[in-house]
Write an enzyme that holds these catalytic residues in place. Sequence first.
Site, PDB file in Angstrom:
ATOM      1  N   ILE A  22     -21.092   9.544 -18.526  1.00 26.06           N
ATOM      2  CA  ILE A  22     -21.622   9.601 -17.377  1.00 26.06           C
ATOM      3  C   ILE A  22     -21.999  11.209 -17.047  1.00 26.06           C
ATOM      4  CG2 ILE A  22     -20.250   8.010 -15.987  1.00 26.06           C
ATOM      5  CD1 ILE A  22     -18.641  10.436 -14.556  1.00 26.06           C
ATOM      6  N   THR A  30      -8.596   9.717  -4.698  1.00 23.92           N
ATOM      7  CA  THR A  30      -7.049   9.647  -4.811  1.00 23.92           C
ATOM      8  C   THR A  30      -6.866  10.190  -3.726  1.00 23.92           C
ATOM      9  OG1 THR A  30      -5.523  10.053  -6.130  1.00 23.92           O
ATOM     10  CG2 THR A  30      -7.576  11.478  -6.327  1.00 23.92           C
ATOM     11  N   ASP A  31      -5.605   9.529  -3.414  1.00 25.71           N
ATOM     12  CA  ASP A  31      -4.777  10.461  -2.455  1.00 25.71           C
ATOM     13  C   ASP A  31      -4.203  11.895  -2.769  1.00 25.71           C
ATOM     14  OD1 ASP A  31      -2.876   9.802  -4.347  1.00 25.71           O
ATOM     15  OD2 ASP A  31      -1.485   8.703  -2.914  1.00 25.71           O
ATOM     16  N   GLU A  32      -4.638  12.184  -4.101  1.00 28.32           N
ATOM     17  CA  GLU A  32      -4.107  13.261  -4.465  1.00 28.32           C
ATOM     18  C   GLU A  32      -5.021  14.664  -4.075  1.00 28.32           C
ATOM     19  OE1 GLU A  32      -2.832  13.925  -8.520  1.00 28.32           O
ATOM     20  OE2 GLU A  32      -1.707  12.021  -8.697  1.00 28.32           O
ATOM     21  N   ASP A  72      10.992  19.710 -15.131  1.00 28.64           N
ATOM     22  CA  ASP A  72       9.707  18.980 -14.377  1.00 28.64           C
ATOM     23  C   ASP A  72       8.097  19.353 -14.577  1.00 28.64           C
ATOM     24  OD1 ASP A  72       9.078  17.574 -12.008  1.00 28.64           O
ATOM     25  OD2 ASP A  72       9.757  18.872 -10.515  1.00 28.64           O
ATOM     26  N   LYS A  78     -10.961  15.813  -8.712  1.00 36.53           N
ATOM     27  CA  LYS A  78     -11.251  14.730  -8.047  1.00 36.53           C
ATOM     28  C   LYS A  78     -11.870  15.171  -6.727  1.00 36.53           C
ATOM     29  CE  LYS A  78     -11.096  10.819  -8.811  1.00 36.53           C
ATOM     30  NZ  LYS A  78     -12.038   9.901  -9.467  1.00 36.53           N
ATOM     31  N   TYR A 113      -6.311  18.047 -12.301  1.00 35.51           N
ATOM     32  CA  TYR A 113      -6.835  16.683 -11.940  1.00 35.51           C
ATOM     33  C   TYR A 113      -7.181  16.361 -10.719  1.00 35.51           C
ATOM     34  CZ  TYR A 113      -6.702  11.925 -10.507  1.00 35.51           C
ATOM     35  OH  TYR A 113      -7.021  10.600 -10.138  1.00 35.51           O
ATOM     36  N   SER A 153      -7.935  10.690 -16.080  1.00 36.97           N
ATOM     37  CA  SER A 153      -7.152  10.396 -14.895  1.00 36.97           C
ATOM     38  C   SER A 153      -5.491  10.659 -14.855  1.00 36.97           C
ATOM     39  CB  SER A 153      -7.233   8.889 -14.497  1.00 36.97           C
ATOM     40  OG  SER A 153      -6.600   8.366 -15.510  1.00 36.97           O
ATOM     41  N   TYR A 188      11.184  13.195 -14.571  1.00 42.27           N
ATOM     42  CA  TYR A 188      10.657  14.722 -14.399  1.00 42.27           C
ATOM     43  C   TYR A 188      11.827  15.095 -13.248  1.00 42.27           C
ATOM     44  CZ  TYR A 188       6.248  14.329 -17.046  1.00 42.27           C
ATOM     45  OH  TYR A 188       5.310  13.769 -17.951  1.00 42.27           O
ATOM     46  N   THR A 219     -13.194   6.541 -23.833  1.00 45.08           N
ATOM     47  CA  THR A 219     -12.139   7.581 -24.264  1.00 45.08           C
ATOM     48  C   THR A 219     -10.953   6.727 -24.816  1.00 45.08           C
ATOM     49  OG1 THR A 219     -11.387   7.683 -22.195  1.00 45.08           O
ATOM     50  CG2 THR A 219     -13.366   8.999 -22.302  1.00 45.08           C
TER      51      THR A 219
HETATM   52  P1  NAD Z   1      -8.136   5.189 -16.564  1.00 42.90           P
HETATM   53  O1  NAD Z   1      -7.765   6.470 -17.096  1.00 42.90           O
HETATM   54  O2  NAD Z   1      -7.466   3.988 -16.946  1.00 42.90           O
HETATM   55  O3  NAD Z   1      -9.730   4.806 -16.982  1.00 42.90           O
HETATM   56  C1  NAD Z   1     -10.901   5.766 -16.837  1.00 42.90           C
HETATM   57  C2  NAD Z   1     -12.040   5.225 -17.529  1.00 42.90           C
HETATM   58  O4  NAD Z   1     -12.961   5.853 -17.574  1.00 42.90           O
HETATM   59  C3  NAD Z   1     -11.831   4.797 -19.171  1.00 42.90           C
HETATM   60  O5  NAD Z   1     -12.268   3.529 -19.274  1.00 42.90           O
HETATM   61  C4  NAD Z   1     -12.717   5.915 -19.876  1.00 42.90           C
HETATM   62  O6  NAD Z   1     -13.178   5.567 -21.044  1.00 42.90           O
HETATM   63  C5  NAD Z   1     -13.664   6.221 -18.821  1.00 42.90           C
HETATM   64  N1  NAD Z   1     -14.116   7.461 -18.709  1.00 42.90           N
HETATM   65  C6  NAD Z   1     -13.655   8.701 -18.873  1.00 42.90           C
HETATM   66  N2  NAD Z   1     -14.675   9.797 -18.873  1.00 42.90           N
HETATM   67  C7  NAD Z   1     -15.576   9.162 -18.900  1.00 42.90           C
HETATM   68  C8  NAD Z   1     -17.144   9.667 -19.055  1.00 42.90           C
HETATM   69  N3  NAD Z   1     -17.275  10.990 -19.214  1.00 42.90           N
HETATM   70  N4  NAD Z   1     -18.037   8.755 -18.932  1.00 42.90           N
HETATM   71  C9  NAD Z   1     -17.966   7.348 -18.905  1.00 42.90           C
HETATM   72  N5  NAD Z   1     -16.630   6.785 -18.828  1.00 42.90           N
HETATM   73  C10 NAD Z   1     -15.553   7.833 -18.882  1.00 42.90           C
HETATM   74  O7  NAD Z   1      -8.348   5.391 -15.029  1.00 42.90           O
HETATM   75  P2  NAD Z   1      -7.869   4.688 -13.581  1.00 42.90           P
HETATM   76  O8  NAD Z   1      -6.418   4.631 -13.626  1.00 42.90           O
HETATM   77  O9  NAD Z   1      -8.266   3.395 -14.057  1.00 42.90           O
HETATM   78  O10 NAD Z   1      -8.550   5.231 -12.544  1.00 42.90           O
HETATM   79  C11 NAD Z   1      -9.991   4.806 -12.261  1.00 42.90           C
HETATM   80  C12 NAD Z   1     -10.173   5.738 -10.917  1.00 42.90           C
HETATM   81  O11 NAD Z   1      -9.437   5.694 -10.066  1.00 42.90           O
HETATM   82  C13 NAD Z   1     -10.267   7.321 -11.254  1.00 42.90           C
HETATM   83  O12 NAD Z   1     -11.507   7.729 -10.954  1.00 42.90           O
HETATM   84  C14 NAD Z   1      -9.137   7.722 -10.789  1.00 42.90           C
HETATM   85  O13 NAD Z   1      -9.229   9.232 -10.582  1.00 42.90           O
HETATM   86  C15 NAD Z   1      -8.972   6.929  -9.719  1.00 42.90           C
HETATM   87  N6  NAD Z   1      -7.429   6.525  -9.031  1.00 42.90           N
HETATM   88  C16 NAD Z   1      -6.709   6.182  -9.991  1.00 42.90           C
HETATM   89  C17 NAD Z   1      -5.340   5.815  -9.455  1.00 42.90           C
HETATM   90  C18 NAD Z   1      -4.248   5.439 -10.554  1.00 42.90           C
HETATM   91  O14 NAD Z   1      -2.899   5.531 -10.004  1.00 42.90           O
HETATM   92  N7  NAD Z   1      -4.380   5.155 -11.698  1.00 42.90           N
HETATM   93  C19 NAD Z   1      -4.929   6.046  -8.073  1.00 42.90           C
HETATM   94  C20 NAD Z   1      -5.982   6.455  -7.366  1.00 42.90           C
HETATM   95  C21 NAD Z   1      -7.361   6.625  -7.671  1.00 42.90           C
HETATM   96  O1  DAU Z   2      -1.688   8.995  -6.292  1.00 38.72           O
HETATM   97  C1  DAU Z   2      -2.752   8.608  -7.070  1.00 38.72           C
HETATM   98  C2  DAU Z   2      -2.612   9.014  -8.663  1.00 38.72           C
HETATM   99  O2  DAU Z   2      -1.516   8.367  -9.194  1.00 38.72           O
HETATM  100  C3  DAU Z   2      -4.212   8.781  -9.396  1.00 38.72           C
HETATM  101  O3  DAU Z   2      -4.826   9.447  -8.748  1.00 38.72           O
HETATM  102  C4  DAU Z   2      -3.832   9.310 -10.791  1.00 38.72           C
HETATM  103  O4  DAU Z   2      -4.824   8.796 -11.570  1.00 38.72           O
HETATM  104  C5  DAU Z   2      -2.655   8.730 -11.412  1.00 38.72           C
HETATM  105  O5  DAU Z   2      -2.289   8.844 -12.610  1.00 38.72           O
HETATM  106  C6  DAU Z   2      -1.427   8.733 -10.616  1.00 38.72           C
HETATM  107  O6  DAU Z   2      -0.785  10.195 -10.646  1.00 38.72           O
HETATM  108  P1  DAU Z   2       0.688  10.550 -10.521  1.00 38.72           P
HETATM  109  O7  DAU Z   2       0.696  11.979 -11.183  1.00 38.72           O
HETATM  110  O8  DAU Z   2       1.386  10.289  -9.425  1.00 38.72           O
HETATM  111  O9  DAU Z   2       1.007   9.416 -11.589  1.00 38.72           O
HETATM  112  P2  DAU Z   2       2.134   9.156 -13.015  1.00 38.72           P
HETATM  113  O10 DAU Z   2       2.233   7.799 -13.469  1.00 38.72           O
HETATM  114  O11 DAU Z   2       1.860  10.291 -13.907  1.00 38.72           O
HETATM  115  O12 DAU Z   2       3.411   9.906 -12.259  1.00 38.72           O
HETATM  116  C7  DAU Z   2       4.106   9.173 -11.482  1.00 38.72           C
HETATM  117  C8  DAU Z   2       5.613   9.933 -10.650  1.00 38.72           C
HETATM  118  O13 DAU Z   2       6.261   9.738 -11.832  1.00 38.72           O
HETATM  119  C9  DAU Z   2       5.246  11.193 -10.517  1.00 38.72           C
HETATM  120  O14 DAU Z   2       5.788  11.887  -9.621  1.00 38.72           O
HETATM  121  C10 DAU Z   2       5.683  12.047 -12.041  1.00 38.72           C
HETATM  122  C11 DAU Z   2       6.689  10.981 -12.547  1.00 38.72           C
HETATM  123  N1  DAU Z   2       6.848  10.893 -14.005  1.00 38.72           N
HETATM  124  C12 DAU Z   2       5.557  10.592 -14.619  1.00 38.72           C
HETATM  125  C13 DAU Z   2       5.831  10.586 -15.980  1.00 38.72           C
HETATM  126  C14 DAU Z   2       4.590  10.083 -16.907  1.00 38.72           C
HETATM  127  C15 DAU Z   2       8.089  11.136 -14.578  1.00 38.72           C
HETATM  128  O15 DAU Z   2       8.988  11.302 -13.972  1.00 38.72           O
HETATM  129  N2  DAU Z   2       8.162  11.150 -15.969  1.00 38.72           N
HETATM  130  C16 DAU Z   2       7.088  10.755 -16.778  1.00 38.72           C
HETATM  131  O16 DAU Z   2       7.041  10.770 -17.861  1.00 38.72           O
END
Ligand code: NAD
Ligand code: DAU
Length: 343
Positions: free
Chosen positions: A61, A126-128, A272, A154, A150, A86, A207, A37
């Site tokens: 998937i 995720t913790d979310e 926000d 999850k 989101y 994500s 935000y 994606t």
């Molecule tokens: P990301 O968005 O960077 O990557 C997601 C990947 O999934 C991409 O490579 C995308 O191409 C692939 N994908 C999306 N839809 C698909 C589908 N239908 N079939 C096959 N592939 C598909 O995400 P990330 O930040 O690496 O997160 C990975 C996992 O960890 C996610 O499940 C997310 O919920 C979880 N997670 C992320 C964080 C964070 O802070 N980024 C924290 C906790 C948990």
């Molecule tokens: O907690 C785990 C999660 O962390 C994962 O499950 C998600 O995949 C990952 O995207 C992340 O979610 P958040 O919403 O916490 O992450 P994000 O980076 O989008 O934002 C982090 C914090 O920063 C949140 O409180 C929102 C704030 N923010 C984010 C963006 C993008 C801003 O204030 N301005 C912004 O432009």
Amino acid sequence: MKNILVTGGAGFIGSAFIRHMVATYPDYNIICYDKLTYAGNIDNLLPVSDEPNYRFERGDIADRAAVHTALQRHNIDTIVNFAAESHVDRSILSPDAFIHTDVVGAYILLDEGRKHGIGRFCQVSTDEVYGDIDEGLSVEGDRFLPNSPYAASKAGGELMLRAYQVTYGMDTVITRGSNTYGPYQYPEKLIPFFTTEALDDRPLPLYGDGLQIRDWLYVDDHARGVDCILHRGKTGEAYNLAGENQRHNIEVTRQILEQLGKPPTLIRHVPDREGHDRRYAMTAAKARALGWQRAYNFERGLAETVRWYVENDWWWRKIKTGEYLAYYQSQYSDRLAAATAAP
Ligand code: NAD
Ligand code: DAU
């Protein structure tokens, strides 16, 4: 474990996991299955592309026939599911893709895995799913109170895993990671977004009051945590992978600016995020009892991360075009127009 299908392995955390697994377990075959994606990026896997125990296959998937074929072709015995939509802000703009991948996709992967007779299925969550907590630390038995589309998607994926474990006796484990950061993260998430924007002297849309709290986990620690739970987790259980590094968003933003030598006047307080969770915080005690421990504190992790984006603009500049700019426009143009400068 011999033939492991890593779904979503071209994304941020999945690719770190693959780089770690390919180097650590030369006797395993690691097969990346990814739809590619907007967030999937084959460049993230360049460091392993020539390794004999790594292969890539493009697929969704939620596409039952394609999943079936991949499981057969590679004689898969283990699945680690990172694949997801994500980004919380995108789930607010348009939840459809989140239900498709995070709920339906997780179900199809489980169902095809069961029919194929796989061993362990590890779901990366995720913790979310716990929602926002005012004080204290979330533990694995806490109830789910997801607040964004989101987070709800999850939670839905996790519940399918539970049902397949209880009903069909599948060998499942779940990891719940906290906010992860590091190299190769798509520059829509707070740390890479603000770092790359600040490098170009552009405004940083923070935000609300910026006093929301996130718990930050370095990506290599997250990858090693999934490895630990995959090998040592008890079937049917979930494990928090917490960074235990809580920070206010404003603090993180100031640290990024300081490290880059950029002025705090780049910060804009913008309207926000809808339904914005104020605070996430978990304990990692249960995962620690299995031998996992984070190696990075936030200061070291952030320093290495910011340096990586400074040194690797070849990676992020080509992302910040096309679809990225359209998303930026819809997410930020009205917000920045209504912004106030940092007090
Ligand atoms: P990301 O968005 O960077 O990557 C997601 C990947 O999934 C991409 O490579 C995308 O191409 C692939 N994908 C999306 N839809 C698909 C589908 N239908 N079939 C096959 N592939 C598909 O995400 P990330 O930040 O690496 O997160 C990975 C996992 O960890 C996610 O499940 C997310 O919920 C979880 N997670 C992320 C964080 C964070 O802070 N980024 C924290 C906790 C948990
Ligand atoms: O907690 C785990 C999660 O962390 C994962 O499950 C998600 O995949 C990952 O995207 C992340 O979610 P958040 O919403 O916490 O992450 P994000 O980076 O989008 O934002 C982090 C914090 O920063 C949140 O409180 C929102 C704030 N923010 C984010 C963006 C993008 C801003 O204030 N301005 C912004 O432009």
